[in-house]
Motif scaffolding. Structure first.
Motif, PDB file in Angstrom:
ATOM      1  N   MET A 116      12.121   4.408  -6.670  1.00  0.00           N
ATOM      2  CA  MET A 116      11.536   3.644  -5.560  1.00  0.00           C
ATOM      3  C   MET A 116      12.631   3.080  -4.664  1.00  0.00           C
ATOM      4  O   MET A 116      12.389   2.728  -3.507  1.00  0.00           O
ATOM      5  CB  MET A 116      10.651   2.504  -6.081  1.00  0.00           C
ATOM      6  N   PHE A 122      -5.636   0.021  -3.274  1.00  0.00           N
ATOM      7  CA  PHE A 122      -5.787   0.476  -1.896  1.00  0.00           C
ATOM      8  C   PHE A 122      -7.100  -0.059  -1.316  1.00  0.00           C
ATOM      9  O   PHE A 122      -8.030  -0.332  -2.061  1.00  0.00           O
ATOM     10  CB  PHE A 122      -5.798   2.005  -1.846  1.00  0.00           C
ATOM     11  N   TYR A 134       0.844  -1.209   0.000  1.00  0.00           N
ATOM     12  CA  TYR A 134       0.000   0.000   0.000  1.00  0.00           C
ATOM     13  C   TYR A 134       0.873   1.251   0.000  1.00  0.00           C
ATOM     14  O   TYR A 134       0.617   2.217  -0.696  1.00  0.00           O
ATOM     15  CB  TYR A 134      -0.905   0.035   1.238  1.00  0.00           C
ATOM     16  N   ARG A 155       7.538  10.682 -10.029  1.00  0.00           N
ATOM     17  CA  ARG A 155       6.737   9.457  -9.955  1.00  0.00           C
ATOM     18  C   ARG A 155       5.376   9.620 -10.617  1.00  0.00           C
ATOM     19  O   ARG A 155       4.736   8.627 -10.957  1.00  0.00           O
ATOM     20  CB  ARG A 155       6.575   9.014  -8.494  1.00  0.00           C
ATOM     21  N   PHE A 197       2.848  -3.010  -9.953  1.00  0.00           N
ATOM     22  CA  PHE A 197       3.650  -3.928  -9.148  1.00  0.00           C
ATOM     23  C   PHE A 197       3.333  -5.392  -9.451  1.00  0.00           C
ATOM     24  O   PHE A 197       2.356  -5.719 -10.101  1.00  0.00           O
ATOM     25  CB  PHE A 197       3.436  -3.647  -7.666  1.00  0.00           C
ATOM     26  N   ASN A 245      -1.949  -4.290  -6.124  1.00  0.00           N
ATOM     27  CA  ASN A 245      -2.030  -3.653  -4.802  1.00  0.00           C
ATOM     28  C   ASN A 245      -2.991  -2.479  -4.789  1.00  0.00           C
ATOM     29  O   ASN A 245      -2.617  -1.368  -4.451  1.00  0.00           O
ATOM     30  CB  ASN A 245      -0.635  -3.217  -4.333  1.00  0.00           C
ATOM     31  N   SER A 262       0.487   9.601   1.779  1.00  0.00           N
ATOM     32  CA  SER A 262       0.299   8.147   1.803  1.00  0.00           C
ATOM     33  C   SER A 262      -0.216   7.704   3.167  1.00  0.00           C
ATOM     34  O   SER A 262      -1.049   6.812   3.266  1.00  0.00           O
ATOM     35  CB  SER A 262       1.595   7.420   1.428  1.00  0.00           C
ATOM     36  N   VAL A 308      -4.170  13.431  -4.760  1.00  0.00           N
ATOM     37  CA  VAL A 308      -2.792  13.752  -4.363  1.00  0.00           C
ATOM     38  C   VAL A 308      -2.387  15.118  -4.913  1.00  0.00           C
ATOM     39  O   VAL A 308      -1.695  15.893  -4.270  1.00  0.00           O
ATOM     40  CB  VAL A 308      -1.830  12.651  -4.860  1.00  0.00           C
ATOM     41  N   CYS A 334       8.253  13.371  -6.138  1.00  0.00           N
ATOM     42  CA  CYS A 334       6.815  13.160  -6.329  1.00  0.00           C
ATOM     43  C   CYS A 334       6.412  13.463  -7.771  1.00  0.00           C
ATOM     44  O   CYS A 334       5.645  12.712  -8.384  1.00  0.00           O
ATOM     45  CB  CYS A 334       6.014  14.018  -5.362  1.00  0.00           C
ATOM     46  N   VAL A 365      -4.096   6.520   2.738  1.00  0.00           N
ATOM     47  CA  VAL A 365      -4.143   5.059   2.605  1.00  0.00           C
ATOM     48  C   VAL A 365      -3.892   4.350   3.937  1.00  0.00           C
ATOM     49  O   VAL A 365      -4.709   3.547   4.389  1.00  0.00           O
ATOM     50  CB  VAL A 365      -3.106   4.576   1.568  1.00  0.00           C
ATOM     51  N   GLU A 380       4.041   1.502  -1.002  1.00  0.00           N
ATOM     52  CA  GLU A 380       4.724   1.639  -2.284  1.00  0.00           C
ATOM     53  C   GLU A 380       3.762   2.137  -3.356  1.00  0.00           C
ATOM     54  O   GLU A 380       4.107   2.991  -4.160  1.00  0.00           O
ATOM     55  CB  GLU A 380       5.309   0.289  -2.717  1.00  0.00           C
ATOM     56  N   GLY A 381       2.538   1.585  -3.346  1.00  0.00           N
ATOM     57  CA  GLY A 381       1.548   1.990  -4.336  1.00  0.00           C
ATOM     58  C   GLY A 381       1.263   3.474  -4.259  1.00  0.00           C
ATOM     59  O   GLY A 381       1.203   4.168  -5.279  1.00  0.00           O
ATOM     60  N   ALA A 382       1.110   3.982  -3.039  1.00  0.00           N
ATOM     61  CA  ALA A 382       0.796   5.406  -2.869  1.00  0.00           C
ATOM     62  C   ALA A 382       1.981   6.273  -3.280  1.00  0.00           C
ATOM     63  O   ALA A 382       1.828   7.243  -4.037  1.00  0.00           O
ATOM     64  CB  ALA A 382       0.413   5.685  -1.418  1.00  0.00           C
ATOM     65  N   LEU A 383       3.176   5.899  -2.841  1.00  0.00           N
ATOM     66  CA  LEU A 383       4.354   6.706  -3.175  1.00  0.00           C
ATOM     67  C   LEU A 383       4.617   6.679  -4.674  1.00  0.00           C
ATOM     68  O   LEU A 383       4.993   7.687  -5.274  1.00  0.00           O
ATOM     69  CB  LEU A 383       5.584   6.196  -2.410  1.00  0.00           C
ATOM     70  N   ALA A 384       4.381   5.510  -5.297  1.00  0.00           N
ATOM     71  CA  ALA A 384       4.640   5.385  -6.729  1.00  0.00           C
ATOM     72  C   ALA A 384       3.679   6.239  -7.553  1.00  0.00           C
ATOM     73  O   ALA A 384       3.930   6.511  -8.715  1.00  0.00           O
ATOM     74  CB  ALA A 384       4.552   3.918  -7.157  1.00  0.00           C
ATOM     75  N   LEU A 385       2.565   6.651  -6.958  1.00  0.00           N
ATOM     76  CA  LEU A 385       1.644   7.539  -7.670  1.00  0.00           C
ATOM     77  C   LEU A 385       1.963   9.011  -7.407  1.00  0.00           C
ATOM     78  O   LEU A 385       1.191   9.890  -7.741  1.00  0.00           O
ATOM     79  CB  LEU A 385       0.200   7.240  -7.270  1.00  0.00           C
ATOM     80  N   GLY A 386       3.093   9.246  -6.767  1.00  0.00           N
ATOM     81  CA  GLY A 386       3.511  10.629  -6.557  1.00  0.00           C
ATOM     82  C   GLY A 386       3.038  11.226  -5.248  1.00  0.00           C
ATOM     83  O   GLY A 386       3.146  12.435  -5.042  1.00  0.00           O
ATOM     84  N   ALA A 387       2.493  10.384  -4.359  1.00  0.00           N
ATOM     85  CA  ALA A 387       2.065  10.906  -3.066  1.00  0.00           C
ATOM     86  C   ALA A 387       3.280  11.206  -2.196  1.00  0.00           C
ATOM     87  O   ALA A 387       4.310  10.545  -2.311  1.00  0.00           O
ATOM     88  CB  ALA A 387       1.170   9.888  -2.360  1.00  0.00           C
TER      89      ALA A 387
END
Lengths: 287, 251
Positions: free
Chosen positions: B53, B97, A173, B84, B91, B95, A187, B111, B81, A191, A175-182
């Motif tokens: 990452m 949310f 969760y 990304r 992934f 995953n 995050s 965001v 940010c 989340v 990683e998913g949030a950070l990978a979307l630029g959060a």
């Protein structure tokens, strides 16, 4: 062979007996309190008992309303102090510092739970109450003082349960949030807190239960006057402290009245425990 | 046209372990580039270099240059940010949310501070359509995303990525948790997405690499062994080690 078989059997039955003795003592406590308390409530009347603020055992007046209000206020005040700090601490330890710092700080905060409550009360009397008296007025020993002290006392409970809930949120969760630029904070807010919500709620309710039940520290810092508090600087007496203060010299009807106070406390804590379990169960169903 | 991503002389260390050794790579725009190689060869690590990452791993150290659209993403002061959002990632395990389907797709917009319901609705519908998921979920946008079947969860992860309008999509073994039919759907989707996005995929599955990718790169023990058009790499590999791997004689 036979000896071993008998030994196995014996161990099994001893363990079963021990496990059930815990259950039995819970049952006995409940029966005992209710047996002493319920006849009193029936005799005085539930309405006069719960809704009157007059507590004068010599004159035969037994109204616990002020003490119920005081218990709720002190508990609520403790949560205002302890819950945000506890949850914020849990977030900080899990999301914003390195594991090395967490490994030092988390046990240190958990150690707070091991300090005897009388020590907290002592600190309240010699350090916190004078500060309140000098800077805010009133007698110092007050609703505010009790809330502050209890807030610190429930902090380790809330923080440690909330921290476990947050650390059990799957890393995917994050990683998913950070990978979307959060950002880190986004995050957490969007989340992780949502995923850990049931565990955090459980921690807060556990802390709540501890605050409702705490007696020694509250006796020392709350002032113990039976009254519905008009401000946070007023002294108050809670349900638990009432029992502890008067049980030593109470007889007859007075003694029964204290058991009835215990019944009220018992019901409140049972409700809180039921809420905790419901919150935890819902959390599991969500995953 | 300049490549979308240019890596040169990249070295990466996890503590003392030298995970990527002098890797150079150019990723062309609007093509699918596949990174193949045995487990532990560094292909996932390389993928995670591209959206930083690896920053999440405390002991990770990087030298060399990584240019994305001409900007060195490891130069100081780079906004991670923003990077990304431009370089999105899907992934290995889906995953989504623990939110509703709608909120999963809306996540990237929120965001950025976009909360206007009309804009959210539109982006949700467009992204779900682009990820071929709209028909499956249009009546259950308010249900938890965790209730969807796995392959729909993975397409939801693609949809929530498309909502932030990235340039590059990184996919880290996106089908390894899926059955062959679901894998086929994701592969078809990737071929469709190639028209608009630059895609880099890490895969264990050589058939998958040969089916969908335009360019393949073979890695071994942290080194880039060979890179070239997929057809050529699979039919006439230049390096003996590549040949051993694609013919199944590795190890």
């Amino acid at each position: 062979m036979v000896v071993r078989w008998i030994a196995e059997r014996a161990v099994k039955w001893v363990l079963i007996a021990l496990a059930f003795s815990a259950l039995a003592s819970l049952l006995l406590i409940a029966v005992f309190i209710f047996k002493e308390g319920v006849p009193f409530i029936v005799r005085v009347g539930l309405k006069d008992f719960l809704l009157s603020s007059e507590w004068d055992p010599q004159a035969g007046r037994f109204g616990v309303f002020a003490m119920i209000v005081a218990s709720l206020c002190v508990t609520f005040g403790a949560m205002i102090v302890g819950a945000p700090l506890g949850v914020a601490g849990a977030i900080f330890l899990n999301e914003f510092v390195s594991r090395r710092i967490t490994r030092i700080v988390k046990p240190a905060i958990e150690l707070l739970a091991g300090i005897p409550s009388v020590v907290y009360g002592f600190i309240g009397v010699v350090a916190v109450a004078p500060l309140i008296r000098e800077h805010l007025g009133g007698p110092g020993l007050s609703l505010l003082c009790a809330s502050l002290i209890l807030g610190v006392m429930v902090l380790p409970t809330i923080m440690s349960v909330a921290a476990d809930a947050i650390s059990s949120v799957p890393n995917s969760y994050r990683e998913g949030a950070l990978a979307l630029g959060a950002t880190r904070w986004q995050s957490v807010r969007m989340v992780i807190l949502k995923a850990a919500r049931s565990g955090i709620v459980a921690g807060v309710i556990l802390g709540l239960g501890r605050a409702v039940g705490e007696t020694m520290a509250v006796i020392m810092v709350a002032g113990n006057t039976v009254q519905v508090p008009g401000s946070v600087l007023d002294p108050v007496r809670t349900l638990t402290t009432n029992i502890a203060l008067e049980m030593g010299h109470a007889t007859g009807l007075h003694r029964q009245a204290l058991f009835a106070t215990g019944v009220v406390l018992f019901v409140v804590i049972m409700i809180l425990n039921a809420l905790t379990m419901a919150a935890m169960k819902r959390g599991h169903a969500g995953k | 046209m300049k490549p979308a991503i240019e890596i040169s002389g990249l070295n990466l260390f996890y503590g003392l372990f030298h995970a990527l050794k002098d890797v150079s790579l150019a990723v062309e725009r609007r093509k699918i580039t596949a990174l193949i190689g045995p487990s532990g060869c560094g292909k996932s690590t390389l993928l995670r270099v591209l959206n930083r990452m690896n920053d999440l791993i405390p002991e990770c150290r990087i030298t060399g240059s990584v240019l994305v659209e001409g900007r060195d993403i490891y130069a100081g002061g780079e906004d991670v940010c923003a990077l990304r959002k431009k370089v999105g990632m899907v992934f290995q395990r889906p995953n989504p949310f623990p939110l509703t389907v709608r909120e999963n797709v809306a996540f990237g917009l929120r965001v950025e501070g976009i909360n206007e319901p009309g804009a959210i609705e539109q982006a949700v519908e467009e992204s779900l359509k682009a990820a071929w998921l709209w028909e499956n979920v249009k009546d259950s946008l308010d249900r938890s995303a965790l209730e969807l079947p796995l392959d729909q969860q993975q397409r939801l992860c693609v949809a929530r990525l498309l909502a932030v309008e990235p340039d590059v999509i990184l996919m880290d073994e996106p089908c390894s948790a899926l059955d062959p039919i679901a894998t086929g759907k994701i592969e078809d989707l990737m071929i469709e997405l190639r028209a608009r996005y630059t895609i880099v995929i890490v895969t264990h599955n050589m058939q998958q690499a040969s089916r969908i990718s335009d360019v393949s790169a073979y890695m071994l023990l942290g080194e880039m062994i060979e890179m070239g058009p997929t057809l050529q790499l699979f039919s006439k590999p230049r390096d003996r080690r590549t040949e051993d791997y694609i013919t199944g004689r590795y190890g």
